[in-house]
Design an enzyme around this catalytic site. Sequence first.
Site, PDB file in Angstrom:
ATOM      1  N   CYS A   1       0.927  -1.192   0.041  1.00  0.00           N
ATOM      2  CA  CYS A   1      -0.087  -0.026  -0.043  1.00  0.00           C
ATOM      3  C   CYS A   1       0.949   1.433   0.106  1.00  0.00           C
ATOM      4  O   CYS A   1       2.241   1.220   0.058  1.00  0.00           O
ATOM      5  CB  CYS A   1      -0.894   0.012   1.283  1.00  0.00           C
ATOM      6  SG  CYS A   1       0.033   0.265   2.593  1.00  0.00           S
TER       7      CYS A   1
ATOM      8  N   ASP B   1      17.556  23.083 -36.272  1.00  0.00           N
ATOM      9  CA  ASP B   1      19.036  23.292 -36.293  1.00  0.00           C
ATOM     10  C   ASP B   1      19.574  22.620 -37.448  1.00  0.00           C
ATOM     11  O   ASP B   1      18.650  21.811 -38.043  1.00  0.00           O
ATOM     12  CB  ASP B   1      19.768  22.776 -35.209  1.00  0.00           C
ATOM     13  CG  ASP B   1      21.314  22.797 -35.288  1.00  0.00           C
ATOM     14  OD1 ASP B   1      21.801  23.903 -35.676  1.00  0.00           O
ATOM     15  OD2 ASP B   1      22.142  21.698 -35.154  1.00  0.00           O
TER      16      ASP B   1
ATOM     17  N   ASP C   1      20.718  18.905 -31.993  1.00  0.00           N
ATOM     18  CA  ASP C   1      21.362  17.558 -31.444  1.00  0.00           C
ATOM     19  C   ASP C   1      22.595  17.818 -30.721  1.00  0.00           C
ATOM     20  O   ASP C   1      23.297  17.135 -30.386  1.00  0.00           O
ATOM     21  CB  ASP C   1      21.688  16.840 -32.919  1.00  0.00           C
ATOM     22  CG  ASP C   1      22.849  17.537 -33.477  1.00  0.00           C
ATOM     23  OD1 ASP C   1      22.942  18.781 -33.689  1.00  0.00           O
ATOM     24  OD2 ASP C   1      23.874  16.631 -34.121  1.00  0.00           O
TER      25      ASP C   1
ATOM     26  N   ASP D   1      22.806  23.399 -28.477  1.00  0.00           N
ATOM     27  CA  ASP D   1      21.510  23.367 -28.865  1.00  0.00           C
ATOM     28  C   ASP D   1      20.667  23.259 -27.560  1.00  0.00           C
ATOM     29  O   ASP D   1      19.545  23.596 -27.415  1.00  0.00           O
ATOM     30  CB  ASP D   1      21.049  22.421 -29.683  1.00  0.00           C
ATOM     31  CG  ASP D   1      21.242  22.480 -31.247  1.00  0.00           C
ATOM     32  OD1 ASP D   1      21.292  23.762 -31.490  1.00  0.00           O
ATOM     33  OD2 ASP D   1      21.742  21.661 -31.873  1.00  0.00           O
TER      34      ASP D   1
END
Length: 828
Positions: free
Chosen positions: A121, A528, A722, A726
Amino acid sequence: MARSMNLPAVEVEIRRATEDAACHHCGLPVPRGSHHRVRIDGAERAMCCAGCEAVSKAIVANGLTDYYRHRDSLPESPREAVPAALEDLGLFDHPDFQKSFVTPTSEHEREAALILDGITCAACVWLNESHLAKQPGVTAVEINYVTRRARVRWDSRVTRMSALLEAIAAIGYRAHPYDASKSEQLSQRERRQALWRVFVAGFGMMQVMMYAVPVYLANGDMTTDIEQLMRWASMLLTLPVVLYSAAPFFTRAWRDLRLKRVGMDVPVALGVGSAFGASCWATLVGGGEVYFDSVTMFVFFLLGGRYLEMIARQRAVRGVEQLARALPAFALRLTAYPALDGERVPVGDLAVGDRVLVKPGEAIPADAVVLDGESETDESLLTGEARPVPKRIGDKVTGGTTNTASPLVLGVEQVGAATRLAAIQRLIERANAERPRIVETADRVATIFVAVLLVLAVITGLYWWHADASRALWIFVAVLVVSCPCALSLATPAALTVATGAMSRRGLLITRGHAIETLARADHFVFDKTGTLTFGKLQLGNIDVLGEVDAADALLLAAALEQGSEHAVAQGLRAAVPGGRALPKVESLLATTGQGVQGRIAGRVVRLGRAEFVRALHQADLPSLTHADGSATRVALGDERGWIAVFHLTDEVRPHAAELVRDLEAAGVRVSLLSGDSPQTVALYAERLGIDDAHGGMSPQFKHAFIQGLQERGRVVAMVGDGVNDAPVLAQAQVSIAMGGGTELARNQGDIVLLSERLETLADGRRLAQRTGRIIRQNLWWSFGYNLVAIPLAMSGAITPWMAGIGMSASSLLVVLNALRLQRRPGR
């Protein structure tokens, strides 16, 4: 004297009281003559054995007595709390043993992935988290109640793994290193228990109906004694349904009430309990209506619906466990390469630099590079790419993928937590741990809905008590039962869970809870260039020599400055250096994000990067260049005395990139291209891709400001990138998509990771996100519409309790089945 003479009598009474009592900790009977007691909340509590006494004392000593107030089920017996595997806890401190489940997070901090057994529980989760958090050296504890998985961080200078396992065992639970098969065992046990409850309810329902149908058909013509016999038989057959099959409803409802909240099990427990109680009373006094058939039918239909929901939920989230089982248990490590003789070792024993032989049909044990052989690998589990991927000498392979054609000799490059598979698992776990805002909103609405429902049921019951007392109870029960807060709460998470699994099979990894919802609303995509719309595998084309050194030496200087970088430019320059040429030594290396890199070589400061970045070192204008390929990426090299060279690197546009742009624009989505390359280079790529809004010479700061500007104009921005540069831009966008082949920083920042190299997957994922939004809206409309019609009908007396049970179960099941439609691709 009289007081002392009465003392033995008091002891006798205490013993008599404890002989038939249950142990306060585990619930087992207390044996005759037991003296094991613990003082809890000012009262002496009887314990069945020394084990329960020790565990209970540990709980009290740590100030965790709230556990006994909040738990809604009893723990497993402490005699089973320490399995045989944990008898020698010192084994868990061995570094070799920890390889598979312990990850270093800093110099002295460690993180272990554990699975807890004995969790029954939410109070168990609270107890374990609170108890572990109080242990010396523990810095963080997270336990997922659904998966039973725990993540524990500790300072290795202060405590040991074995001490943490001992602490968990001290309060009556078991901890094991996380193992996908163990997790599946827990899921199987959950399914088995649920199926047994459904079976008992279904069997009881059929038997009760056998006694109820003759009474209905007799229509009052049955003799009183026979009818009373039917009632007694129905009551006895309903008992196991209520006490066993419906027990979880009562325990969860009692827990909710004790915690002063109204959960979705409260109206169910109230409806079942009141109908069964009234029926029992009518049977005992021999008068009034009985509803045993309605009770058993309602419990059966509701449990059946929830069982199907559980199956669908477990199937939808099984992807994480499949990833965990993707790695083989053993690998063939070559001991005398190039000879193919070796030894089978556990995958956890592999180290960087080991050479392994992988035969056709076997899973690749770690991230590696092909040293010998040519074959194909099945990467569908990771990328969604159904076609085998060719592999030759020098190609990278990912742990968990399958070699399908010919034997391969591999050189191990990454093992354990450093592999791509492990990174994917961590991102999936992060997504599962988050709750999207829309889910939290639905839960809050469901909670309010339940409270309003209880008020309506009471008002309806009081009205019918005065209008027609004979119908008051079953109408009251029907109002409680017919409503479906379960469907309301399931409407969103069911669809999101199924969509997450469907996207992962397409090669889109969801790493944030809000990603699907936001992707569906995105109306402006920002890309990009390098590594995103292009492959990011730059190749050195031409070199313009501007200084005294020749082209070969200029290349060595550039490669030396970039030898520690993962950037595509760095990889292109290093790959162009002829084999066997040593790189010069670099000191005081300093990288400037979005600009370039600077270092000291042979006593002079040298810079590599943007032309303006290099020019700031010597203030000389860049002379005219011999090579003027506008599509090439230009990288300048210079020192304090002037320009040395300019490198021209070329890249290849990904297949289907232009198709993706057309697809997005056809759907009314704006597309922008941002790049750090020269404006001329970016303009040429934008023309090839059909992008009207393209910007070159963009630093990370300008990219960040560009996205902020779009957001201020009300745009919902999706950023696709990537690289390291970025990462801050990805963080700014409402939804960020990182390329799976990009840097780890970018992948960690991305809300979605594109694992495959196929850009068209992104358009497919966007359409799936929009379908998910439609499914969620359909589910919500159905939930509200159903209740809007069903509750007034129940209040008017037009719906009986068993009909209400079917309606409630069908409503929840319909929501789940509607969500499962997301697993099918359109047109199938």
